[in-house]
Design an enzyme around this catalytic site. Sequence first.
Site, PDB file in Angstrom:
ATOM      1  N   CYS A 191      17.731  18.226 -16.597  1.00  0.00           N
ATOM      2  CA  CYS A 191      19.126  17.760 -16.532  1.00  0.00           C
ATOM      3  C   CYS A 191      19.426  17.031 -15.164  1.00  0.00           C
ATOM      4  CB  CYS A 191      20.095  19.051 -16.577  1.00  0.00           C
ATOM      5  SG  CYS A 191      21.917  18.615 -16.263  1.00  0.00           S
ATOM      6  N   CYS A 223      21.378  20.086 -22.037  1.00  0.00           N
ATOM      7  CA  CYS A 223      20.727  20.860 -20.914  1.00  0.00           C
ATOM      8  C   CYS A 223      21.012  22.581 -21.223  1.00  0.00           C
ATOM      9  CB  CYS A 223      21.921  20.393 -19.799  1.00  0.00           C
ATOM     10  SG  CYS A 223      21.689  21.654 -18.525  1.00  0.00           S
ATOM     11  N   LYS A 251      39.314 -27.432  -2.184  1.00  0.00           N
ATOM     12  CA  LYS A 251      40.358 -27.542  -1.171  1.00  0.00           C
ATOM     13  C   LYS A 251      40.112 -28.860  -0.383  1.00  0.00           C
ATOM     14  CE  LYS A 251      39.104 -23.953   1.455  1.00  0.00           C
ATOM     15  NZ  LYS A 251      39.391 -22.620   2.419  1.00  0.00           N
ATOM     16  N   CYS A 310      24.861  25.027 -14.529  1.00  0.00           N
ATOM     17  CA  CYS A 310      25.037  23.780 -14.377  1.00  0.00           C
ATOM     18  C   CYS A 310      26.420  23.494 -14.072  1.00  0.00           C
ATOM     19  CB  CYS A 310      24.694  23.166 -15.890  1.00  0.00           C
ATOM     20  SG  CYS A 310      24.907  21.049 -15.628  1.00  0.00           S
ATOM     21  N   ASP A 330      36.014 -12.455  -6.544  1.00  0.00           N
ATOM     22  CA  ASP A 330      37.099 -11.514  -7.338  1.00  0.00           C
ATOM     23  C   ASP A 330      37.273 -10.129  -6.683  1.00  0.00           C
ATOM     24  OD1 ASP A 330      38.499 -10.675  -9.148  1.00  0.00           O
ATOM     25  OD2 ASP A 330      36.847 -10.056 -10.591  1.00  0.00           O
ATOM     26  N   ASP A 387      16.304  -0.855   9.523  1.00  0.00           N
ATOM     27  CA  ASP A 387      17.386  -0.143   9.151  1.00  0.00           C
ATOM     28  C   ASP A 387      17.572   1.351  10.212  1.00  0.00           C
ATOM     29  OD1 ASP A 387      18.539  -2.018   7.558  1.00  0.00           O
ATOM     30  OD2 ASP A 387      18.032  -0.998   5.687  1.00  0.00           O
ATOM     31  N   ARG A 388      16.304   1.882   9.994  1.00  0.00           N
ATOM     32  CA  ARG A 388      16.159   3.325  10.605  1.00  0.00           C
ATOM     33  C   ARG A 388      16.220   3.166  12.360  1.00  0.00           C
ATOM     34  NH1 ARG A 388      11.149   1.527   8.996  1.00  0.00           N
ATOM     35  NH2 ARG A 388       9.389   1.252  10.670  1.00  0.00           N
ATOM     36  N   GLU A 414      34.543 -23.692  -2.772  1.00  0.00           N
ATOM     37  CA  GLU A 414      33.991 -22.512  -2.512  1.00  0.00           C
ATOM     38  C   GLU A 414      33.914 -21.580  -3.550  1.00  0.00           C
ATOM     39  OE1 GLU A 414      36.436 -22.476   1.849  1.00  0.00           O
ATOM     40  OE2 GLU A 414      37.215 -21.285   0.125  1.00  0.00           O
ATOM     41  N   LYS A 471      38.918 -22.287 -12.804  1.00  0.00           N
ATOM     42  CA  LYS A 471      38.355 -20.754 -13.224  1.00  0.00           C
ATOM     43  C   LYS A 471      37.389 -20.819 -14.176  1.00  0.00           C
ATOM     44  CE  LYS A 471      40.475 -17.572 -12.439  1.00  0.00           C
ATOM     45  NZ  LYS A 471      41.779 -17.018 -13.042  1.00  0.00           N
ATOM     46  N   CYS A 484      21.461  19.576 -12.878  1.00  0.00           N
ATOM     47  CA  CYS A 484      21.032  20.984 -12.349  1.00  0.00           C
ATOM     48  C   CYS A 484      19.581  20.891 -12.322  1.00  0.00           C
ATOM     49  CB  CYS A 484      21.826  21.951 -12.833  1.00  0.00           C
ATOM     50  SG  CYS A 484      21.237  22.263 -14.852  1.00  0.00           S
ATOM     51  N   ASP A 527      19.873   2.838  12.912  1.00  0.00           N
ATOM     52  CA  ASP A 527      20.736   3.842  12.738  1.00  0.00           C
ATOM     53  C   ASP A 527      20.450   4.978  13.882  1.00  0.00           C
ATOM     54  OD1 ASP A 527      21.429   3.185  10.020  1.00  0.00           O
ATOM     55  OD2 ASP A 527      20.036   4.307   9.047  1.00  0.00           O
ATOM     56  N   TYR A 542      37.204 -17.403   4.987  1.00  0.00           N
ATOM     57  CA  TYR A 542      37.039 -18.867   4.581  1.00  0.00           C
ATOM     58  C   TYR A 542      38.374 -19.686   5.134  1.00  0.00           C
ATOM     59  CZ  TYR A 542      40.292 -16.400   1.368  1.00  0.00           C
ATOM     60  OH  TYR A 542      40.970 -15.751   0.838  1.00  0.00           O
ATOM     61  N   ARG A 554      47.173  -9.236   1.197  1.00  0.00           N
ATOM     62  CA  ARG A 554      47.993 -10.381   0.881  1.00  0.00           C
ATOM     63  C   ARG A 554      49.395  -9.835   0.638  1.00  0.00           C
ATOM     64  NH1 ARG A 554      49.882 -13.147  -3.544  1.00  0.00           N
ATOM     65  NH2 ARG A 554      50.734 -15.296  -3.156  1.00  0.00           N
ATOM     66  N   LYS A 604      35.141 -18.560  -5.879  1.00  0.00           N
ATOM     67  CA  LYS A 604      36.476 -18.044  -5.977  1.00  0.00           C
ATOM     68  C   LYS A 604      36.132 -16.462  -6.217  1.00  0.00           C
ATOM     69  CE  LYS A 604      41.015 -17.606  -8.317  1.00  0.00           C
ATOM     70  NZ  LYS A 604      40.806 -16.086  -8.580  1.00  0.00           N
ATOM     71  N   GLU A 619      38.094 -12.420   2.353  1.00  0.00           N
ATOM     72  CA  GLU A 619      38.153 -11.606   1.029  1.00  0.00           C
ATOM     73  C   GLU A 619      37.354 -10.482   1.028  1.00  0.00           C
ATOM     74  OE1 GLU A 619      39.502 -12.315  -3.180  1.00  0.00           O
ATOM     75  OE2 GLU A 619      40.075 -13.089  -1.545  1.00  0.00           O
ATOM     76  N   SER A 652      49.455 -18.505  -3.089  1.00  0.00           N
ATOM     77  CA  SER A 652      48.447 -18.369  -4.071  1.00  0.00           C
ATOM     78  C   SER A 652      47.700 -19.644  -4.252  1.00  0.00           C
ATOM     79  CB  SER A 652      49.141 -18.073  -5.387  1.00  0.00           C
ATOM     80  OG  SER A 652      49.724 -16.607  -5.262  1.00  0.00           O
TER      81      SER A 652
END
Length: 717
Positions: free
Chosen positions: A451, A467, A336, A473, A148, A66-67, A144, A360, A454, A70, A255, A167, A146, A203, A114
């Site tokens: 806390c 606190c 499908k 704070c 959310d 990752d570094r 597949e 579902k 703070c 970046d 998809y 959509r 579904k 999606e 839909s």
Amino acid sequence: MAGTDASAGESHVSDDNPYVSEPETDFRPVADLSEGEAEQQADYLREAIRFHDYRYYVRNDPVIADRTYDALFARLEDLEDEFDIQTADSPTRRVGGEPLDELGTVEHVVPLLSIDSSGEADDVRAFADRVDRTVGDAVEYVCEPKFDGLSVEVIYVDGVYQRAATRGDGQTGEDVTENVRTIGSVPQRLRGDYPDYLAVRGEVYIPRPAFHQYNRERVERGEDPFANPRNAAAGTLRQLDPSVTAERPLDCFFYDVLAAGANESVVEDATASSGAIDFAGLDTHWDEHETLPEWGLKVNDSCRLVDSIEEAIDYRDDLLDQRDDLDYEIDGVVLKVNDREQCGTLGTTSRYYRWAYAYKFPPRTEQTTISDIVVQVGRTGRLTPVALLDPVDVGGVTISRASLHNQAEIESMGVDVGDEVRVERAGDVIPYVDEVVESHSEDYFRLPEECPVCGSPVEREGPLHFCIGGLSCPAQLKRAVEHYASDAGLEIEGIGEQAADTLVEEGLVEHGVADLYDLTVEDLASLEGWGAKSARKVIDQLHASKSPELATFLSAIGIPEVGSTMARTLARHFGSLDAVMDASEDELQAVGDVGPIVAGHIHEFFESERNREVIERLRERGVEPQAAEEEGSEELADLTVVVTGSIDGWTRDEIEDLIERHGGSLTGSVSGNTDYLVVGSNPGTTKREDADDEGVPQIDPEAFFEVLEDRGVDVER
């Protein structure tokens, strides 16, 4: 990003690109480069970053850390900024463009319909029977998850990202091009042998770990969390400022190919001739699933190709068992018909594809898992533990957080992160954790000793933790400002939760509520979302609030255990602010309804040097509470009343003031000392049941006012 094998997919980058495998990130200073050198390096970096995006998002097999990624990205930003060489499809455009005034709308290349759905296996079999009767041949199904999330249409022209839309109503959607551009798994440029024109459906979602982390940050800031990942994704994708979208952890699965071909007319030509839309030789949905990654588009690896509807049903049941272990939220599976020609034969209705069906999952109800526990800091410094939950349906409402009350409650239940718990809603409103159903920890959650906002020490008082940072704070200061300006305080319209947060975060209010009176129209007008007119209105209200009634002021400054009712009682008894401030605990306990605990809180509040300084700073700015009027008459001296429901034309404060000005008492709960329960419109049941148990007379508002008039009280206003 981690990994070492960079061989797969390297045909899509230059052989001499130095930033693909084990790249060197000790760059020469930008200022030492010629324009030609900068352009060459930027081209290599764009090419390499696209390759690393593909390995990370699509192949899930990164080849650099990752570094390192970046560092490459930051170098590209520096080069483009210094030499003004940014391209339209540069990876750096993911950080977001200029804010939009509003989201426009665009027409979809083909309708985005839909999918009919059910949670019953028999309904799924009925769907398969209709398919068999229409097609007449053997049918394969692509299964597949579904997701959310939020469905989007994404278009590429000549392999370059062109447009994205939600959509919407299926015919038109919101133009979210710049926001979708910020999503790392949506490539700015396709790979491989892609068609010149491609419209694809995907999606957009928020991964569950990222969703929980984002909700944690919102709760810690005192904001309401998103109820579920779909709401979070939808709200993020519809931001007017793409840079805000870029900061949030969106992802995308693709998809469905909507259209593909030599150019955009592929759709128009098919429509004009009533022919089938070209899909670039992709004859089946499974072909799409295997080809989309070759073009750089991420697909889900849990998809499956099956030979029968019974296998599809088994797939759904298997995925239901895996649901809680997935990194994304799903609410069922989509089945499908695999063959595109069969799909064309099946066609569509005005709303649904006849070749697809959603099986579902049952909703999660009452029992769920604690994904995290965060600690909120309130206006008084009280620390409240809040459980962040895998979204669960409780009484028809999706719940994603619930109170754990305090450390004593946590200890008694033995609750910790990862536990499965039962959630209920107190009074069908406030969600709370009722019990631990299955513990996954040998310990329980402990509130911090410092806390979380703070860093000040935290002190325990009985079951509660506080606190001690006071207004130093930021969390307490924000809520103190909000409370001071609220309906329970001085009623400064325009300073609500968000405005209070902004004023503190921008340094306009640093030391306490007295800083409000140092604000200028220019200060407020400079804030995002404010204008000169609204700023002037707030400043005028602040100026007008400098002579509040004593009771209003006592309620506004946030004395623990002192709400509007207690504030009025104190104001009538002592008559002035100085008298309340100087009262001993014994003198406070001499006031009706003030017990030893409340008296201790009030006395401690005014003994605090910090709180006295707050009041002194308010007075220095011209805020001077007005002495309370002399005690009223005693016509109702022996009358104790409880009200349930609303009384037309009267607020509760007005009713309470009327009763107390004439010596009576309005209390919040029914007891044996209650004389009447006044039953207004939309009453609750608890007080009425208590009245029955205690034998307390129940009367309507009209009869109540007759009682007052019989005792010599004028109820006209």
